[in-house]
Design a protein around this motif. Structure first.
Motif, short mmCIF file in Angstrom:
data_model
loop_
_atom_site.label_atom_id
_atom_site.label_comp_id
_atom_site.label_asym_id
_atom_site.label_seq_id
_atom_site.Cartn_x
_atom_site.Cartn_y
_atom_site.Cartn_z
N LEU A 127 -1.00 29.59 -23.66
CA LEU A 127 -1.45 30.37 -22.51
C LEU A 127 -1.77 31.81 -22.90
O LEU A 127 -2.73 32.40 -22.41
N GLU A 178 -5.16 32.14 -24.10
CA GLU A 178 -6.13 32.13 -23.00
C GLU A 178 -6.13 33.48 -22.29
O GLU A 178 -7.17 34.01 -21.91
N ASP A 186 -2.33 24.24 -17.12
CA ASP A 186 -1.62 23.94 -18.38
C ASP A 186 -0.19 23.45 -18.13
O ASP A 186 0.55 23.19 -19.07
N ALA A 211 -2.34 28.77 -15.79
CA ALA A 211 -0.94 28.38 -16.00
C ALA A 211 -0.67 27.05 -15.32
O ALA A 211 -0.04 26.16 -15.91
#
Ligand code: ATP
Ligand code: MG
Lengths: 286, 379
Positions: A154, A157, A230, A227
């Motif tokens: 994350l 990203e 994922d 988030a």
């Protein structure tokens, strides 16, 4: 953001000061002031009303009585601590990677290839336009294998998401100083590249750094889509999940995280404002 | 080397009379620029520039905007790499030496002090980069600030200093590293006229005392002529002439230099086989020129090389009078077409008033033929 507003504000005030003698000037000045009041008022309502509602909701119990129960319940609510810590860790990692990647790149381009800045402006804006799901797949495809099953995926990203803001803050900071001359001066005095970076450039970019950091922080603490896609429970994901269980607590947390970001931004703009005051002093002094 | 630096550093005392060469100071380095070329696309910023500068000399690069002065300085400092040509310092090719190892102090046109450091730390920066201990570098920074008259401002930040003060700190900062060559890129152009004159004299006095080889870039001819050992007039990346100021003025090598340095009149003349006829007098021409016999050319005559006499009916009319102290400059409209400046002693000019009809004459023993407007002659 905050800065242009400050600038426009002082510009207007100057105008008003110099033409204070003229009658029509002072009349139009008053009209400007009235308009400014109206616009500010409407904007204020637009932004503050939801905040007020949230605060009110967080402070009321089901019977409508005022209470701090929702706030004091935050630490004990299931999942809050892990979610909070996860977000903190993600923020730290994101900021570290962002600084390590964006700072040297931006400075390098400014010093060595200023012609490429136009291209950079465009490239760094891409993440804003690309849908999150595309970014996620892109990162998944190219991320190192060891990261794929950890939440730090994350962070990668988020680095991309934060890039437009971080880059722009730094870019503005670099444009505000006489970079080329400062670098040349340092070099001619025997400064190595590293010494120049560390002793000359970085100290003069303090508020740009700060703003890049806070924007990144705000982003990590507010990002939900990636988030949840994922499947990691960061603070925003937790807030949404908890909403269905204890709505008051969830709203209290949202409010606190918003308030925190707000305070940070306010602190930043006051730093900027001080710098502005200093600049103004230079202009008047010379 | 370092030892020598130390020794000469200790002579940076404020009580030494400025302006007199200090014998104990290390002599500056010699600098040679050999056939430098630097092109930016179609622009030839440097187009075969060659120049030799003696140790301890102050040479000005003078020329119109865009003629390559800054580029030359940047190549010398190592900020820019020439497409071809060499830079020698004390006979050694420094082409591959990076700028931070060149030991060249530079003062920039725009304010270049580090905003995050006070005056003292700015001056001490170069010493810090050389690993000089804190106490020592503060002491030396104080000496240099004393030298430029700013010891009281040592703890002020750049934004708290005036423009002139900032440039003096920048000068102290450049001198602090005991540069082999001092490079000044229009250091005074952002300052007002009075400060400029003061500061340029201060620069010259310091330079004379420290005997630092100095290259001073300017587009102000008065500045160049007043402080330089020699002036190098540049044009489109080339050198037109390098000479001591007096010769540059008295014997310009090209019409461009003649017109660029000092005040110059263009007066129409007729080409003859042995020169030109100007204001009714036959005068030989200096330098070559190619035009058809009998055709009209402009010749260059300085205001003090003209005579003026009031007559009943003349070819000129006095249009204006400017008082310069001992000298008065008269603007004369010649044949109703060209305005010519004539310098007269103020006593002689007293009897000539605006509106008077006058006759002009040439005192010059030879003249140069001007380039036609907007054209460049091959040399
Ligand atoms: N980095 C660059 N890229 C492209 N062109 C350049 C660059 N630097 C200089 N030039 C061009 O080279 C020429 C010489 O520039 P330079 O800065 O040396 O002029 P200058 O004599 O210092 O002028 P000024 O008195 O205005 O400072 C100019 O035409 C300029 O446009
Ligand atoms: Mg220049």
């Amino acid at each position: 953001m905050v800065v242009p507003v400050v600038a426009a504000d002082t510009a207007l005030r100057r105008d008003g000061d110099t033409s204070a003698g003229g009658r029509s000037a002072s009349l139009s000045w008053r009209r400007i002031r009235a308009w400014r009041g109206i616009v500010l008022g409407l904007t204020g309502i637009f932004f503050l009303l939801p905040l007020y509602a949230a605060l009110r909701f967080a402070l009321e119990n089901n019977l409508g009585h005022l209470t701090l129960a929702a706030f004091s319940a935050i630490p004990h609510t299931t999942g809050f601590i892990p979610a909070f810590l996860l977000s903190v860790r993600l923020a730290a990692v994101t900021m570290a990677i962002t600084m390590a990647l964006i700072v040297p790149t931006t400075i390098y381009v400014h010093v060595k290839y200023p012609k490429l800045l136009v291209a950079f402006d465009a490239i760094t804006f891409l993440p804003v336009g690309i849908p999150p799901i595309v970014l996620i797949i892109g990162v998944l495809q190219s991320a190192p294998f060891v990261l794929k099953s950890t939440p730090y995926l994350l962070a990668l990203e988020y680095v991309i998401l934060a890039m437009p803001f971080a880059y722009r803050s730094l870019d503005a900071g670099l444009r505000a100083i006489e970079l080329k001359t400062l670098v040349d001066a340092s070099r001619s005095l025997g400064g190595s590249w590293l010494a120049t970076l560390w002793r000359v450039i970085v100290p003069n970019l303090r508020s740009a750094f700060l703003s890049a950091m806070i924007l990144t922080l705000a982003l990590v603490f507010g990002e939900f889509t990636m988030a949840s896609l994922d499947l990691y429970t960061t603070l925003p994901v937790w807030v949404v999940n908890t909403d269905s269980i204890t709505a008051h607590v969830s709203v209290a947390v949202s409010f606190l995280s918003l308030a925190l970001t707000w305070v940070l931004l306010l602190a930043l703009s006051s730093v900027d404002r001080r710098r502005f005051a200093r600049r103004a002093l230079i202009v008047e002094g010379t | 080397m370092t030892e020598m630096l130390r020794v000469s550093m200790s002579t940076h005392r404020a009580d030494v009379t400025p302006g007199t060469p200090d014998r104990s100071v290390r002599q500056g380095a010699s600098v040679e620029l050999l056939d430098l070329h630097r092109h930016f696309g179609a622009t030839r910023a440097l187009d075969g520039m060659s120049l030799v500068i003696e140790p301890g000399e102050l040479v000005s690069l003078l020329g119109p905007s865009g003629c390559g002065k800054t580029t030359a300085l940047r190549v010398l400092a190592g900020f820019d790499v020439p497409d071809s040509g060499k830079v020698l310092v004390d006979g050694r090719d420094i082409g591959r030496v990076p700028s931070q190892d060149r030991d060249m102090g530079m003062v920039f046109q725009s304010y270049s002090l580090f905003p995050n450091m006070d005056a003292r730390d700015n001056v001490a920066f170069g010493l810090r980069m050389r690993g000089v201990k804190k106490g020592e570098r503060r002491r030396r920074a104080a000496e240099l600030l004393e030298m430029v008259g700013l010891i009281k401002e040592a703890r002020k930040y750049p934004h708290q200093l005036s423009g002139g003060q900032q440039q003096r700190v920048a000068l102290a900062r450049a001198l602090a590293i005991e540069p082999r060559v001092l490079l000044l890129d229009e250091p005074l152009s952002a300052l007002d006229a009075k400060v400029r004159v003061q500061l340029r004299e201060q620069i010259r006095a310091l330079q004379t005392r420290l005997q630092t080889t100095t290259v001073f870039v300017t587009h102000d001819q008065e500045e160049a002529l007043s402080i330089s050992d020699r002036v190098c007039v540049m044009r489109s990346g080339r050198i037109e002439q390098v000479d001591v100021p007096s010769l540059l003025y008295a014997r310009p090598a090209t019409p461009f230099v003649a017109e660029f340095v000092g005040t110059m009149n263009r007066i129409p003349a007729r080409a003859t086989s042995s020169g030109v006829v100007v204001l009714g007098r036959q005068v030989p021409v200096r330098g070559s020129f190619r035009v058809a016999l009998g055709s009209t050319v402009d010749v260059l005559v300085r205001p003090e090389e003209l005579t003026i006499s009031a007559v009943g009916v003349g070819t000129g009319v006095v249009m204006g009078k400017t008082f310069f102290g001992a000298v008065t400059r008269l603007a004369v409209l010649l044949d109703g077409a060209v305005t010519v400046q004539v310098d007269k002693s103020t006593a002689d000019a007293a009897s000539i008033d605006p509106g008077a009809a006058v006759e002009l004459g040439v005192l010059a023993t030879e003249v140069m033929v001007a380039e036609p407007e907007g054209e460049r002659w091959t040399r």
